[in-house]
Enzyme design. Sequence first.
Site, PDB file in Angstrom:
ATOM      1  N   GLU A  53       3.139  22.017   5.944  1.00  0.00           N
ATOM      2  CA  GLU A  53       2.078  21.519   5.075  1.00  0.00           C
ATOM      3  C   GLU A  53       1.086  22.642   4.799  1.00  0.00           C
ATOM      4  O   GLU A  53       0.658  23.339   5.710  1.00  0.00           O
ATOM      5  CB  GLU A  53       1.381  20.359   5.807  1.00  0.00           C
ATOM      6  CG  GLU A  53       0.579  19.465   4.931  1.00  0.00           C
ATOM      7  CD  GLU A  53       1.397  18.320   4.320  1.00  0.00           C
ATOM      8  OE1 GLU A  53       2.653  18.346   4.402  1.00  0.00           O
ATOM      9  OE2 GLU A  53       0.774  17.416   3.752  1.00  0.00           O
ATOM     10  N   CYS A  96       4.427 -15.801 -15.323  1.00  0.00           N
ATOM     11  CA  CYS A  96       4.491 -16.234 -16.710  1.00  0.00           C
ATOM     12  C   CYS A  96       5.940 -16.584 -17.026  1.00  0.00           C
ATOM     13  O   CYS A  96       6.859 -15.845 -16.681  1.00  0.00           O
ATOM     14  CB  CYS A  96       4.013 -15.088 -17.597  1.00  0.00           C
ATOM     15  SG  CYS A  96       4.528 -15.220 -19.292  1.00  0.00           S
ATOM     16  N   LYS A 146      -1.088  14.207  11.499  1.00  0.00           N
ATOM     17  CA  LYS A 146      -0.568  14.281  10.134  1.00  0.00           C
ATOM     18  C   LYS A 146      -1.687  14.850   9.277  1.00  0.00           C
ATOM     19  O   LYS A 146      -2.677  14.176   8.984  1.00  0.00           O
ATOM     20  CB  LYS A 146      -0.178  12.882   9.662  1.00  0.00           C
ATOM     21  CG  LYS A 146       0.391  12.860   8.257  1.00  0.00           C
ATOM     22  CD  LYS A 146       0.988  11.497   7.959  1.00  0.00           C
ATOM     23  CE  LYS A 146       1.696  11.427   6.635  1.00  0.00           C
ATOM     24  NZ  LYS A 146       0.884  11.771   5.481  1.00  0.00           N
ATOM     25  N   CYS A 150       6.881 -12.754 -23.971  1.00  0.00           N
ATOM     26  CA  CYS A 150       5.559 -12.312 -23.507  1.00  0.00           C
ATOM     27  C   CYS A 150       5.447 -10.808 -23.749  1.00  0.00           C
ATOM     28  O   CYS A 150       6.178 -10.012 -23.165  1.00  0.00           O
ATOM     29  CB  CYS A 150       5.363 -12.621 -22.028  1.00  0.00           C
ATOM     30  SG  CYS A 150       3.787 -12.014 -21.402  1.00  0.00           S
ATOM     31  N   LYS A 176       7.987  11.619  16.176  1.00  0.00           N
ATOM     32  CA  LYS A 176       9.358  12.022  15.886  1.00  0.00           C
ATOM     33  C   LYS A 176      10.194  11.876  17.154  1.00  0.00           C
ATOM     34  O   LYS A 176       9.732  12.242  18.233  1.00  0.00           O
ATOM     35  CB  LYS A 176       9.411  13.491  15.438  1.00  0.00           C
ATOM     36  CG  LYS A 176       8.476  13.783  14.292  1.00  0.00           C
ATOM     37  CD  LYS A 176       8.379  15.267  13.987  1.00  0.00           C
ATOM     38  CE  LYS A 176       7.192  15.481  13.049  1.00  0.00           C
ATOM     39  NZ  LYS A 176       6.974  16.872  12.697  1.00  0.00           N
ATOM     40  N   GLU A 191       2.252  14.316  16.774  1.00  0.00           N
ATOM     41  CA  GLU A 191       1.318  15.343  16.319  1.00  0.00           C
ATOM     42  C   GLU A 191       0.507  14.806  15.149  1.00  0.00           C
ATOM     43  O   GLU A 191       0.909  13.819  14.534  1.00  0.00           O
ATOM     44  CB  GLU A 191       2.057  16.641  15.943  1.00  0.00           C
ATOM     45  CG  GLU A 191       3.038  16.494  14.799  1.00  0.00           C
ATOM     46  CD  GLU A 191       3.832  17.764  14.511  1.00  0.00           C
ATOM     47  OE1 GLU A 191       3.995  18.604  15.407  1.00  0.00           O
ATOM     48  OE2 GLU A 191       4.279  17.895  13.369  1.00  0.00           O
ATOM     49  N   CYS A 222       0.459 -14.354 -23.366  1.00  0.00           N
ATOM     50  CA  CYS A 222       1.266 -15.061 -24.359  1.00  0.00           C
ATOM     51  C   CYS A 222       1.020 -16.560 -24.364  1.00  0.00           C
ATOM     52  O   CYS A 222       1.553 -17.275 -25.204  1.00  0.00           O
ATOM     53  CB  CYS A 222       2.749 -14.777 -24.142  1.00  0.00           C
ATOM     54  SG  CYS A 222       3.404 -15.557 -22.659  1.00  0.00           S
ATOM     55  N   ASP A 266      -3.465  16.232   6.005  1.00  0.00           N
ATOM     56  CA  ASP A 266      -3.378  15.841   4.608  1.00  0.00           C
ATOM     57  C   ASP A 266      -3.412  17.083   3.718  1.00  0.00           C
ATOM     58  O   ASP A 266      -4.455  17.675   3.509  1.00  0.00           O
ATOM     59  CB  ASP A 266      -4.582  14.941   4.302  1.00  0.00           C
ATOM     60  CG  ASP A 266      -4.265  13.935   3.252  1.00  0.00           C
ATOM     61  OD1 ASP A 266      -3.095  13.868   2.832  1.00  0.00           O
ATOM     62  OD2 ASP A 266      -5.189  13.207   2.852  1.00  0.00           O
ATOM     63  N   CYS A 314      -0.321 -17.970 -19.041  1.00  0.00           N
ATOM     64  CA  CYS A 314      -0.354 -16.512 -19.123  1.00  0.00           C
ATOM     65  C   CYS A 314      -1.447 -16.067 -20.079  1.00  0.00           C
ATOM     66  O   CYS A 314      -1.491 -16.535 -21.216  1.00  0.00           O
ATOM     67  CB  CYS A 314       1.013 -16.006 -19.601  1.00  0.00           C
ATOM     68  SG  CYS A 314       1.007 -14.249 -19.985  1.00  0.00           S
ATOM     69  N   TYR A 332       6.249  21.800  10.385  1.00  0.00           N
ATOM     70  CA  TYR A 332       6.532  20.545  11.095  1.00  0.00           C
ATOM     71  C   TYR A 332       8.007  20.185  11.195  1.00  0.00           C
ATOM     72  O   TYR A 332       8.388  19.246  11.878  1.00  0.00           O
ATOM     73  CB  TYR A 332       5.746  19.382  10.510  1.00  0.00           C
ATOM     74  CG  TYR A 332       5.937  19.115   9.038  1.00  0.00           C
ATOM     75  CD1 TYR A 332       7.181  18.807   8.514  1.00  0.00           C
ATOM     76  CD2 TYR A 332       4.847  19.173   8.155  1.00  0.00           C
ATOM     77  CE1 TYR A 332       7.354  18.553   7.173  1.00  0.00           C
ATOM     78  CE2 TYR A 332       5.014  18.919   6.806  1.00  0.00           C
ATOM     79  CZ  TYR A 332       6.276  18.609   6.319  1.00  0.00           C
ATOM     80  OH  TYR A 332       6.440  18.373   4.988  1.00  0.00           O
ATOM     81  N   LYS A 355      -0.758   5.548  10.361  1.00  0.00           N
ATOM     82  CA  LYS A 355      -1.984   5.875   9.634  1.00  0.00           C
ATOM     83  C   LYS A 355      -3.226   5.362  10.357  1.00  0.00           C
ATOM     84  O   LYS A 355      -3.181   4.342  11.036  1.00  0.00           O
ATOM     85  CB  LYS A 355      -1.929   5.238   8.238  1.00  0.00           C
ATOM     86  CG  LYS A 355      -0.823   5.780   7.334  1.00  0.00           C
ATOM     87  CD  LYS A 355      -1.182   7.149   6.821  1.00  0.00           C
ATOM     88  CE  LYS A 355      -0.175   7.680   5.816  1.00  0.00           C
ATOM     89  NZ  LYS A 355      -0.313   7.166   4.480  1.00  0.00           N
TER      90      LYS A 355
HETATM   91  S1  IVH Z   1       7.259  15.454   9.532  1.00  0.00           S
HETATM   92  C1  IVH Z   1      11.593  14.908   7.385  1.00  0.00           C
HETATM   93  N1  IVH Z   1       4.922  16.054  10.436  1.00  0.00           N
HETATM   94  O1  IVH Z   1       3.369  13.931   5.368  1.00  0.00           O
HETATM   95  C2  IVH Z   1      10.142  14.806   7.062  1.00  0.00           C
HETATM   96  N2  IVH Z   1       5.096  15.536   8.113  1.00  0.00           N
HETATM   97  O2  IVH Z   1       3.675  11.377   4.123  1.00  0.00           O
HETATM   98  C3  IVH Z   1       9.367  15.190   8.257  1.00  0.00           C
HETATM   99  N3  IVH Z   1       2.969  15.697   6.896  1.00  0.00           N
HETATM  100  O3  IVH Z   1       6.248  14.777   3.568  1.00  0.00           O
HETATM  101  C4  IVH Z   1       7.920  15.194   7.997  1.00  0.00           C
HETATM  102  N4  IVH Z   1       1.745  16.283   8.615  1.00  0.00           N
HETATM  103  O4  IVH Z   1       4.368  16.568   3.843  1.00  0.00           O
HETATM  104  C5  IVH Z   1       5.612  15.704   9.353  1.00  0.00           C
HETATM  105  N5  IVH Z   1       2.907  16.621  11.422  1.00  0.00           N
HETATM  106  C6  IVH Z   1       3.605  16.276  10.336  1.00  0.00           C
HETATM  107  C7  IVH Z   1       3.004  16.130   9.054  1.00  0.00           C
HETATM  108  C8  IVH Z   1       3.783  15.755   7.969  1.00  0.00           C
HETATM  109  C9  IVH Z   1       1.740  16.029   7.303  1.00  0.00           C
HETATM  110  C10 IVH Z   1       3.308  15.316   5.502  1.00  0.00           C
HETATM  111  C11 IVH Z   1       4.625  15.828   5.008  1.00  0.00           C
HETATM  112  C12 IVH Z   1       5.401  14.587   4.640  1.00  0.00           C
HETATM  113  C13 IVH Z   1       4.288  13.639   4.358  1.00  0.00           C
HETATM  114  C14 IVH Z   1       4.734  12.214   4.406  1.00  0.00           C
END
Ligand code: IVH
Length: 685
Positions: free
Chosen positions: A176, A428, A119, A434, A292, A117, A413, A121, A410, A228, A316
């Site tokens: 989130e 160094c 992620k 230092c 997952k 799924e 120092c 922000d 360095c 999530y 990412k």
């Molecule tokens: S699962 C056990 N699913 O990204 C932790 N996290 O960089 C399971 N986040 O701490 C996290 N979208 O705050 C999960 N679809 C998604 C997410 C997600 C955003 C965030 C979450 C996590 C952080 C890590």
Amino acid sequence: MTLEEARVRHKKLVQVIQDHDCLYYQKDQPVISDAEYDSLRQELERLEAEYPFLITSESPTQKIGAEPSSGFKKVKHAVPMLSLSNVFEDGGLHDFIVRVKRFLGLNEQDSLTFIAEPKIDGLSCSLRYENKKLVMAATRGDGAEGEDITANVRTIKDVPQQLPEDAPDIFEVRGEIYMRRDEFAALNERLAADGKKIFANPRNAAAGSVRQLNVEITKTRPLHFFGYALGVVKRDFAETQQEIREKLKKFGFQEAEPSGLFDSFDDILGYYHAVGALRPELPYDIDGVVYKVNRLDFQERLGFVSRAPRWATAHKFPAEQAITILNNIEIQVGRTGALTPVARLEPVTVGGVVVSNATLHNEDEIVRLGVKIGDHVVVQRAGDVIPQIVQVLTEKRTGQEREFSFPATCPVCGSLAIREEGEVVRRCTGGLICAEQAVERLKHFVSRSAFDIEGLGDKIIHLFREKGLVKTPADIFRLEQINKTMTPPLQEWEGWGDKSVENLFDSINARRTIIFNRFIYALGIRQVGEATAKRLAAHYGSLVQMKEAMVAAQDRDSEAYGDLLSIGDIGPGVADELLGFFAEAHNLEVLAALEKELEIMPYEVPYKVDSPVSGKTVVFTGTLTQMTRDEAKARAEALGAKISGSVSKKTDYVVAGADAGSKLKKAEELGVMVLSESEWLELTT
Ligand code: IVH
């Protein structure tokens, strides 16, 4: 300006800036423009540069970020809130899948289903429902303890206040909080029209809105939530992550879309690229996708390492990039003496954030990039990592560019800076002489995850080090005593007073008792991060025993060395660093001095279950059939057992799989209890 005038002006500036911070952060009603605010801060910084004695821990320049400590109540999470590991490239994804399968004892060809799924922000939040009613919402904080933001979260429409009848009595949802792009833009327009500070990106806007002390303001902010994962929940709630998503939807929660179930590397990668292509059209900012393991029984077996689950990872998207000019290359000296080249850039906006510095990592990187001072370069920012230079635009060269030659000494120092064979880093050799290394080590020592000494900010450490007051960590704890005979005492230094000195000593004294793992981490040994420090603390129990073991382990043929390598995550590289540290006389002196000042408490392995093997030392040998060695070790550790690599009189159990050899023999000789794999399973499940 006379000293007295400077003191009066300083006090005034601190007061005024604090007031504006409060208006901005807590009341959300700034009364001056950003430019006016910035010029006040600049004046304060100039004044403090000229009169360092004026700096107190209260000065806004000493606060990390400008955010004042919040007025939210702290709450402990019943189950820790984790973060995620990352993979950046296809290879990383492949390794993740292989790692998970190997841990579960599956073959590479065996199929294993992942759910994927987006992620989103935003900021993570844990919701707790009791008897179907929302009773608590908390931020992640440090994972173990967050802030109570219940009142604010109640204003979010996506968060059900009440769950349906078939929901469990105790139910925790993790998810989130985020802001949609269009709503973010509209909010910024509104703020700008009112002459208020705007937010840099939707993530900051969501975080800023949730962390408002005035709930009336949060109410006006367009916030969303998607779930999530689960926190505390009864065992048979669901069998798969997919089922969790479905049930959450039935309970009235939103879920991140598009999602999908995949069981091959190619399909997962296909999903990743498809979502990447959709990215510009999605109504919210996403920085990647999350995979997952779908089966929850597998998730449970996989558990977590350090602060991230083994059963999930984030993939990412490539970072955002921009073109700018490299104005200069400067060398920074780190805690371990590493010389790091830093690029000073013509400021440029990359993905909504102004970037003026980028790391060049090391000497080789400069050669690899072929970068010269004055070059046009491509800078890239990915997530929260430090911006990097990824490419030099040689076609833009004018001939005016200058070659950079990496210094052999360095810059702080003057000591020789040496690059050991096979190392990429030049270091160094000045060690504690230092100033920069010493300061960086001290900063690490007092940092949040280490001794966490409030009020000992960077500038004060620099000042104390410059004055020769604090040279090694132990000096921090001797400061109060030294101050009694010092002329003039700290209290009479410019900018200090009885109260600020008392506060400083109070916060130092509050840390005279420290948990062993934090102590180890604070030493700043290379490659020994928080997780490794915890393992070492759990394994050795006390500093006395650890020192003894480190002395014995200097002999690489010793049992102590084998024992060190048996600790999870410790390989020969980390072992070398540890042994190197304990081989240095001056480090041992610092340790001895610290021991006189401190009480070091044993590290309690967290979430310790009352299991028949907790506190027992266990050695695995031979081939196991029910699970892999790694899984067996991880499970034993989770049950509170200590894993060792060699059998001694201190060993409680030897678990012998098929074809066990010398260790089994030794156990029999010493009369150590030997268990078969199935006896072990019987004992632990
Ligand atoms: S699962 C056990 N699913 O990204 C932790 N996290 O960089 C399971 N986040 O701490 C996290 N979208 O705050 C999960 N679809 C998604 C997410 C997600 C955003 C965030 C979450 C996590 C952080 C890590």
